[in-house]
Structure formats: C-alpha cells, structure tokens
Motif scaffolding. Structure first.
Motif, mmCIF file in Angstrom:
data_model
loop_
_atom_site.group_PDB
_atom_site.id
_atom_site.type_symbol
_atom_site.label_atom_id
_atom_site.label_comp_id
_atom_site.label_asym_id
_atom_site.label_seq_id
_atom_site.Cartn_x
_atom_site.Cartn_y
_atom_site.Cartn_z
ATOM 1 N N TYR A 166 0.808 -1.209 0.039
ATOM 2 C CA TYR A 166 -0.046 -0.074 -0.029
ATOM 3 C C TYR A 166 0.723 1.339 -0.226
ATOM 4 O O TYR A 166 0.506 2.365 -0.878
ATOM 5 N N ALA A 167 1.820 1.046 0.626
ATOM 6 C CA ALA A 167 2.925 2.474 0.616
ATOM 7 C C ALA A 167 3.438 2.770 -0.498
ATOM 8 O O ALA A 167 3.446 3.758 -1.214
ATOM 9 N N GLU A 168 3.842 1.529 -1.069
ATOM 10 C CA GLU A 168 4.493 1.576 -2.706
ATOM 11 C C GLU A 168 3.134 2.349 -3.647
ATOM 12 O O GLU A 168 3.487 3.049 -4.257
ATOM 13 N N ASP A 169 1.909 1.561 -3.573
ATOM 14 C CA ASP A 169 0.943 2.311 -4.233
ATOM 15 C C ASP A 169 0.628 3.830 -3.939
ATOM 16 O O ASP A 169 0.140 4.440 -5.075
ATOM 17 N N ALA A 170 0.765 4.129 -2.838
ATOM 18 C CA ALA A 170 0.781 5.513 -2.334
ATOM 19 C C ALA A 170 1.773 6.449 -2.735
ATOM 20 O O ALA A 170 1.777 7.727 -2.743
#
Length: 167
Positions: free
Chosen positions: A135-139
C-alpha cells in the motif's frame, strides 16, 4: 372626521399586511442539491453516519469483528496505480482503509480532499508487513519510508460495495 381617521387606519393596516406577505418569500431558506458521482452499487446519501461516530465504533471492535455501515468522511489518500483503494479520515487522528467489494469498481485517482459516502462492511484486521509495504508503494511513498515498515499493524478497514463522491 372619525370616519376619515378610521378609513386611514384600515388602509394602513391592509397595506402593511400586503407588504408583510410580499416579504415572507425572501426569508425562506434555499436548500442546494448536492451532486454525487456514484461508483459500485447504487446507494443513497441519507442515513450515513459521521466519520467521528464511526471512529467510536471501531475503538470498541476486536480484530475480526465487522458491522454493516454507511459513513461520510474526507478522502486522505487514493491508490495512484488504479484507484483500487482509499484512506479516509476518521476525524480522531485515525484513518480507515477502504477497498472495494470483489474489486468490482474503482474510484478516480484525483479525489483526495473530497467528501465521500461509503456503504458496506466495517471491520478491524491485522495487516501484514508485506501488505503495508504494498500500500505504501501504491501511495507513492519513498523507499526509505517503505523500509521503516517492520511489524504488523491493527487497522480499521472497510469493504465498500458503493461509493458516492461529492462533486
């Protein structure tokens, strides 16, 4: 003379009543109709609870608990890859992670800061390190920020079957 005075009083009274009735429409409150963009299952805006109320419910829930709910909240973040998740502000310093039922729909990637109404299931879960990093990567988080994620986290989650975005 009395008749003239009485006639003047009657005319003034009728005139003041007429003016009063003409003024009343100006005091009416105009209600603006809010426009929404709809995604997923069709839902209505009524009966949604405030984010702060939902935060109170989450605090009493245990990992694995779930409740059917509809809430209104502000979008803090949206998946920039394809709009497949969003994080909403609970007005108490916490966020709720929202995914969409069966990945059946996505939301626009440019709705950060907008108000939304979501319908579905609220639940509490433990998110693994790998999932948090994803999720951090997607964000769009930096490699340094992603590397700091080293332990599972208890999170507030929501599986939405319908979303309304205030236009």
């Amino acid at each position: 003379m009395k008749l003239v005075t009485l006639a003047i009083i009657c005319v003034l009274m009728l005139n003041s009543c007429k003016n009063k009735s003409q003024e009343e429409p100006q005091n009416q409150v105009k209600v603006e109709k809010i426009e929404y963009a709809s995604f997923g299952k069709e839902i209505v805006a009524s009966d949604a609870i405030a984010a702060k109320s939902m935060a109170s419910h989450y605090k009493t829930m245990k990992t694995g608990d779930s409740i059917d709910s509809k809430m209104v909240a502000k979008v803090n973040n949206v998946c920039q890859a394809k709009g497949c998740w969003m994080r909403l502000d609970l007005d108490d310093g916490n966020e709720v992670m929202v995914k969409f039922k069966d990945y059946g729909f996505f939301v626009p990637k440019d709705i950060t800061g907008k108000e939304v109404i979501i319908n579905g299931k609220a639940f509490v879960k433990e998110v693994s390190v790998d999932e948090q990093r994803h999720y951090a990567e997607d964000a769009g988080k930096s490699a340094e920020e992603i590397a700091k994620i080293i332990e599972p986290k208890r999170t507030y989650s929501f599986e939405a079957d319908g979303v309304l975005v205030v236009q």
